[in-house]
Structures are given as structure tokens and as C-alpha cells.
Design a protein around this motif. Structure first.
Motif, mmCIF file in Angstrom:
data_model
loop_
_atom_site.group_PDB
_atom_site.id
_atom_site.type_symbol
_atom_site.label_atom_id
_atom_site.label_comp_id
_atom_site.label_asym_id
_atom_site.label_seq_id
_atom_site.Cartn_x
_atom_site.Cartn_y
_atom_site.Cartn_z
ATOM 1 N N LYS A 264 46.268 34.819 45.219
ATOM 2 C CA LYS A 264 45.731 35.819 46.149
ATOM 3 C C LYS A 264 46.379 35.656 47.516
ATOM 4 O O LYS A 264 46.907 36.610 48.072
ATOM 5 N N PHE A 265 46.350 34.442 48.079
ATOM 6 C CA PHE A 265 47.054 34.168 49.332
ATOM 7 C C PHE A 265 47.265 32.665 49.465
ATOM 8 O O PHE A 265 46.612 31.860 48.780
ATOM 9 N N TYR A 316 43.491 31.460 44.594
ATOM 10 C CA TYR A 316 43.907 32.271 43.452
ATOM 11 C C TYR A 316 43.004 33.498 43.320
ATOM 12 O O TYR A 316 41.929 33.582 43.909
ATOM 13 N N THR A 317 43.485 34.465 42.529
ATOM 14 C CA THR A 317 42.729 35.716 42.376
ATOM 15 C C THR A 317 41.395 35.508 41.676
ATOM 16 O O THR A 317 40.493 36.345 41.807
ATOM 17 N N ASP A 318 41.253 34.399 40.932
ATOM 18 C CA ASP A 318 39.966 34.138 40.279
ATOM 19 C C ASP A 318 38.981 33.420 41.199
ATOM 20 O O ASP A 318 37.888 33.045 40.782
ATOM 21 N N GLY A 319 39.365 33.201 42.471
ATOM 22 C CA GLY A 319 38.493 32.571 43.450
ATOM 23 C C GLY A 319 38.649 31.069 43.566
ATOM 24 O O GLY A 319 38.124 30.473 44.510
ATOM 25 N N SER A 320 39.366 30.440 42.639
ATOM 26 C CA SER A 320 39.564 28.993 42.723
ATOM 27 C C SER A 320 40.624 28.651 43.766
ATOM 28 O O SER A 320 41.392 29.526 44.194
ATOM 29 N N GLN A 321 40.661 27.385 44.176
ATOM 30 C CA GLN A 321 41.594 26.941 45.214
ATOM 31 C C GLN A 321 42.227 25.612 44.801
ATOM 32 O O GLN A 321 41.682 24.884 43.971
ATOM 33 N N SER A 322 43.376 25.332 45.404
ATOM 34 C CA SER A 322 44.025 24.036 45.195
ATOM 35 C C SER A 322 44.758 23.650 46.473
ATOM 36 O O SER A 322 45.212 24.515 47.233
#
Length: 569
Positions: A264-265, A316-322
Motif C-alpha cells: 500500500k505504501f 501492505y494492502t491487507d493492513g499488515s506491516q513489516s
């Protein structure tokens, strides 16, 4: 494969064989040393999409070419094709023909250019059963293969979705035809948000004649955690590129892979290890092809040298982050020198520009002439234009004499620090001239003044109460005034309002500038009272005598139109 003329096709139409066989039936002919009159048999059998034709030529026939004419009974002989016979078995690809059902095979021998019928056979070609296979060759992918697709199909579509939350992830895929006539498709599980559980696979074919879609079969497969990529594979490839030690710049790139999750960004935090107060955040830009990039410039970090840390945070587009820690870059050798320039803009005024100075505030200029030492030293505030850039306007009326002038730039932080020095020469014609007395002495009255405080429009309204509150931005004043019956002209008059429609450029937008005329000596020499000149948001005479036909832009004087609004008598 050989095609022949219409006379030969006519020969086939009129020629009939009294003895024919189904599949492996045999037909016997005469026995003779004449190649055209020998006993022989034609047999045909089907295996999948291939028909094998067998004919055993005798020794006297072998020197002569033998051909098989093959066609389906449906629609006459519109799909007839000729095949040069092999020594024993000749394969026929049914994909070269259009139909199933009864097929006819006529066999001929070419004796010195004359075709003589030898024998024939027929068989019923059956549609092989459609079969499918769904495999997971590696994590993140599903491969689908279809065999024995009806040759009446022009396209194969495979809509696929997971059981999770209905059909919100449904995608219609188009399978590709391979060289052996089968159809293949690879599905990327990232396009289905890596859902686990049951996946539905429907097979549709488009009929080549009617164009309609028909469902051929439905399948399911189960995706488990073991079929999904590792956490490292779910992340994009991160690299640091184009490191320029002399300019203090570098780029950070993120590249999605076939297995990485959709991004996503992305944000980057960068700072020098010696002083984390210069930490800056950068948002990556996307090329819409799975590549994200941003550039770090040490000018945004107070131009400090040293080692720079880089942390990347991906949403990410599914709302998860790393989060990811990249390599530390060594910019210990980076030093960008402070630069300064001066420019005479007329009317006893100079601009002083300084670049590559990254303090946020506390920057002052000390200016004095060589005449009588520093008895005329003056301190000027530096107006910050952008990151690393400052500007101020020097007025010679605050100093003495011509000749050599000195400029010292200081930053007053925890302690005064000299950052740059320069000199410039002042000639006699640059010095202030004796001006004529004012012809208008305006009073300031802000009663009923609706313009934004501190703006040039607010200042003129306070000096000329006859100005309307509703003339808009400065570059619109002469138009609105004319509509209200005010006279507009190009000759300056004391008591008039001067309008510069091409001045006042802010963030790429031209707002214009207005001032109240107090002194007029000629068309090219006036004085004004104004507000918001050189950032000073109060009313004053900041320019003395100047040429109204020129404005300062980009560090130089340029020609500019000027209009005057005259008060009604």
C-alpha cells in the motif's frame, strides 16, 4: 502435408471404394507386379487427439509416393487434408481438423504423376474426456493444466476464488494453449491475499462458432500454511542505490516479487548516528509496476556528515506491516560548503542570498562599509526561503559611502558561529539620491478593512479607504475596480493604487502585489507605502525611489506591467 488441385478433389468425390473398414478393418486388392494392383490394407486407430494410419506398401510400391486423404463426414470435405504416408504408420493430428464423429481415409499411390486409388478406411473419432490437474509446484503458486479440451473452444477462462469472505477475491483468468494442445495457467496466491482454505476453480470454454461460454467442469483445491511463502519471501526486495558521497544523496528502492505481498505504501526513516535530531521521514513513490523508490538528501538532515541509519516500514494492502533495518551508510567525508551571493536590484538596494546553510533559525547578516571602519555596521535578519536557503534585502540608506562593503553571516545557536563571508563594491550611482518631498501624506485607517492582516491588500485598504473590500487577490484589483467605475491608467499619480499582476509568486501561484503611491518624479521613479514587501507584514516605505516598471524575480530585475487605479474625484 500436401494440398492438391480441384480436379483431384473431384476425383475423390466421384471415387468410391466398395471395401472399407472401421478402425482396424482391412481391404484387399488384386495381386500383380503392377504397383496399382496389389493386395494391401489400411487400418486406423485413435489415441487421444491423434489418429494413426497404417498401410504396409509392397516392394513394388515402395519406390512410389503414397498419400492418405483424410476428412470428417460433417460438412462434407471442408476439412480435407492430404498426408504423405510414412513407411508403416502415419500420424494425423485431429487438431488440424474441426470435428469429431465419422472420419474417412482414402489411400492413393502416385505412379508417374497419376493418382490411383489403393484402399480406404473409416473410423469414428470420439471426443476424449476432459481432464484437469491442479498442482502446487512451490510455495505461493498454483498450476492448472487441462487436457483434451474440445477443439470447438476458442478460449478457456478459469474464474478462481477462496472460501474466505465469499467471492471478494474472485479473479477471471485466461488459460494459455500449449504446443501439445493442452491449456495451462499459473495462479499467484498473492492475488488472493494468501487466503488459506478451499479454493474454487471453474472451467469455462468459449465456443468458436457461437461465442457463448459453457461450463466444462468445476474443481476445488485446498491451500494450507505449508503452501504459503515464508515471511522473508512475503517482503519486497530492498536495496540502496546511486550513493553519491560528494553530493550527499542516495536512493532506496523496494521491488515487489512474484511472492511478496501487495504494498500500500512505504516509509523510510533516515538519520545520522551522531545526531538523531536530524531524523527525517520519506514516503516512497510508486511506478505502478511494483517498484517503489525514494531519495535521501543530506541537505534535509542539516548537511551533517557521519554514518546514516535507514529503517524501512512497509504497510501492505491487507493492513499488515513489516519493518526492515537496512545497511548504515558512511558519509563521514561529506561536507557541503556554505555559499553566498549578492545582487544589486536598484534604488540603493541589494539582495543577499545564502545557500547550503541548514540551521532553521538564528541566522543574521552583519554588513558595513570600509569607510570609517565599522561605524555603519548593521545587522539584518535572514529570511528562510527553503531548506538550506536564506535571503535578505540590504538598504544602502542605512550605511555610509561607496566603495568596498563587507558581509559576515553568523548562526546564533548555543554560541555565535561565523558561517560565511563576502564582499561587494558599491558605486556612487547606487547610493541614495535626495528625494522630492512627499506629495501625499496618507493616514492609516483599518476600520472596516476585511482583507487578511499583513497582506499587501490589507495595507493598501488601510491607506486608501475608498478601495473596495471585495476586489479579491492583488492581481485582480484593476479589473474589479474598472467594473466599479474607477479609472485605470499607466501613469503614476500620488494617491493612486499601483497594481503589479505578475508579482507575488507563492508556491507557483501568481497572487500579484499592490501598493499606495506617495511620491512621483517620473513614470520610472516613484515611492510607495505598502505591506508584505520582503516578508514585512506591516505598512511602511521599504523601497524609497524605484522603477515601478521592473520587479525583482529569481534574483534579477525583470520588466513587468504596472497599472494604476485612480480615486474618483
Amino acid at each position: 502435408m500436401i494440398y492438391y488441385s480441384k480436379w483431384l478433389l473431384g476425383l475423390l468425390v466421384t471415387f468410391t471404394l466398395s471395401l472399407m473398414s472401421l478402425c482396424t478393418s482391412q481391404v484387399h486388392a488384386y495381386t500383380s507386379n503392377d504397383p496399382a494392383k496389389l493386395s494391401g490394407s489400411v487400418t486406423a486407430s485413435q489415441s487421444g487427439q491423434t489418429v494413426a494410419i497404417t498401410y504396409h506398401a509392397s516392394s513394388v510400391q515402395k519406390p512410389h509416393p503414397i498419400y492418405h486423404a483424410v476428412w470428417s463426414e460433417e460438412n462434407g470435405q471442408d476439412d480435407i487434408k492430404w498426408y504423405r504416408a510414412n513407411e508403416n504408420t502415419t500420424p494425423v493430428n485431429l487438431m488440424e481438423h474441426r470435428n469429431y464423429g465419422i472420419y474417412h481415409i482414402h489411400t492413393y499411390i502416385d505412379i508417374k504423376g497419376k493418382f490411383v486409388a489403393l484402399n480406404g478406411a473409416s473410423l469414428t473419432v470420439k471426443q476424449p474426456p476432459l481432464t484437469s490437474s491442479i498442482t502446487i509446484p512451490e510455495t505461493g503458486f498454483v498450476d492448472i493444466q487441462l487436457n483434451n479440451v474440445p477443439n470447438t473452444s476458442s478460449e478457456i477462462f478459469i474464474p478462481t476464488w477462496s472460501d474466505q469472505t465469499g467471492q471478494d477475491d474472485i479473479r477471471w483468468y485466461s488459460a494459455s494453449k500449449t504446443s501439445d494442445g493442452s491449456y495451462a495457467l499459473r495462479i499467484f496466491l498473492k492475488d488472493h491475499a494468501y487466503d488459506q482454505g478451499i479454493y474454487h476453480v471453474h472451467i469455462y470454454a468459449r465456443n468458436a462458432q457461437t461465442g457463448q461460454l459453457h461450463n466444462l467442469m468445476t474443481e476445488t483445491t485446498k491451500i494450507t500454511a505449508a503452501h504459503l511463502p515464508t515471511s522473508a519471501e512475503l517482503s519486497p526486495t530492498l536495496t540502496i542505490e546511486q550513493v553519491n558521497l560528494s553530493q550527499g544523496t542516495y536512493q532506496v528502492k523496494a521491488q515487489e516479487t512474484q511472492k511478496s505481498k501487495a504494498i500500500k505504501f512505504i516509509d523510510l526513516a533516515s538519520w545520522s548516528d551522531s545526531n538523531q535530531s536530524n531524523l527525517k521521514w520519506y514516503r516512497f513513490t510508486s511506478d505502478r509496476q511494483g517498484q517503489f523508490r525514494t531519495e535521501v538528501n543530506l541537505r534535509n538532515h542539516q548537511a551533517l556528515s557521519g554514518h546514516y541509519s535507514n529503517h524501512v516500514y512497509i504497510t501492505y494492502t491487507d493492513g499488515s506491516q513489516s519493518g526492515h533495518v537496512l545497511e548504515t551508510l558512511d558519509f563521514s567525508s561529506f561536507h557541503l560548503p556554505v555559499s553566498m551571493s549578492t545582487n544589486y536590484i536598484g534604488n540603493s538596494q541589494w539582495t543577499i542570498d545564502i545557500h547550503h546553510l541548514y540551521e532553521q533559525s538564528g541566522v543574521l547578516y552583519a554588513v558595513w562599509s570600509d569607510l570609517n571602519g565599522q561605524d555603519d555596521i548593521k545587522w539584518y535578519d535572514a529570511n528562510r526561503l527553503s531548506t538550506g536557503s536564506f535571503k535578505t534585502i540590504l538598504d544602502l540608506r542605512k550605511h555610509k559611502g561607496s566603495g568596498l562593503y563587507h558581509i559576515h553571516v553568523y548562526h546564533f545557536g548555543t554560541r555565535p558561529q561565523l558561517r560565511a563571508t563576502s564582499t561587494f563594491m558599491v558605486s556612487d550611482d547606487m547610493l541614495p539620491q535626495v528625494t522630492a518631498p512627499s506629495t501625499v501624506n496618507p493616514t492609516i485607517n483599518h476600520q472596516n478593512n476585511l482583507y487578511p492582516i499583513g497582506q499587501c491588500t490589507w495595507g493598501v485598504k488601510g491607506l486608501a479607504t475608498w478601495v473596495s473590500n471585495y476586489w479579491g487577490n492583488a492581481n485582480q484589483w484593476h479589473h474589479h475596480a474598472e467594473k466599479q467605475g474607477f479609472q485605470i491608467g499607466a501613469t503614476p499619480r500620488a494617491g493612486a493604487v499601483a497594481v503589479w499582476p505578475r508579482d507575488g509568486l507563492i508556491n507557483g501561484i501568481q497572487y500579484g502585489h499592490v501598493a499606495y503611491v506617495t511620491h512621483v518624479e517620473s513614470d520610472s521613479k516613484i515611492q510607495v507605502m505598502e505591506s508584505n514587501y520582503a516578508g514585512k507584514q506591516y505598512i511602511g516605505n521599504f523601497r524609497g525611489w524605484f522603477n515601478p516598471k521592473k520587479i525583482w524575480q529569481g534574483g534579477q530585475l525583470v520588466d513587468s506591467p504596472v497599472y494604476y487605479i485612480y480615486p474618483k474625484s
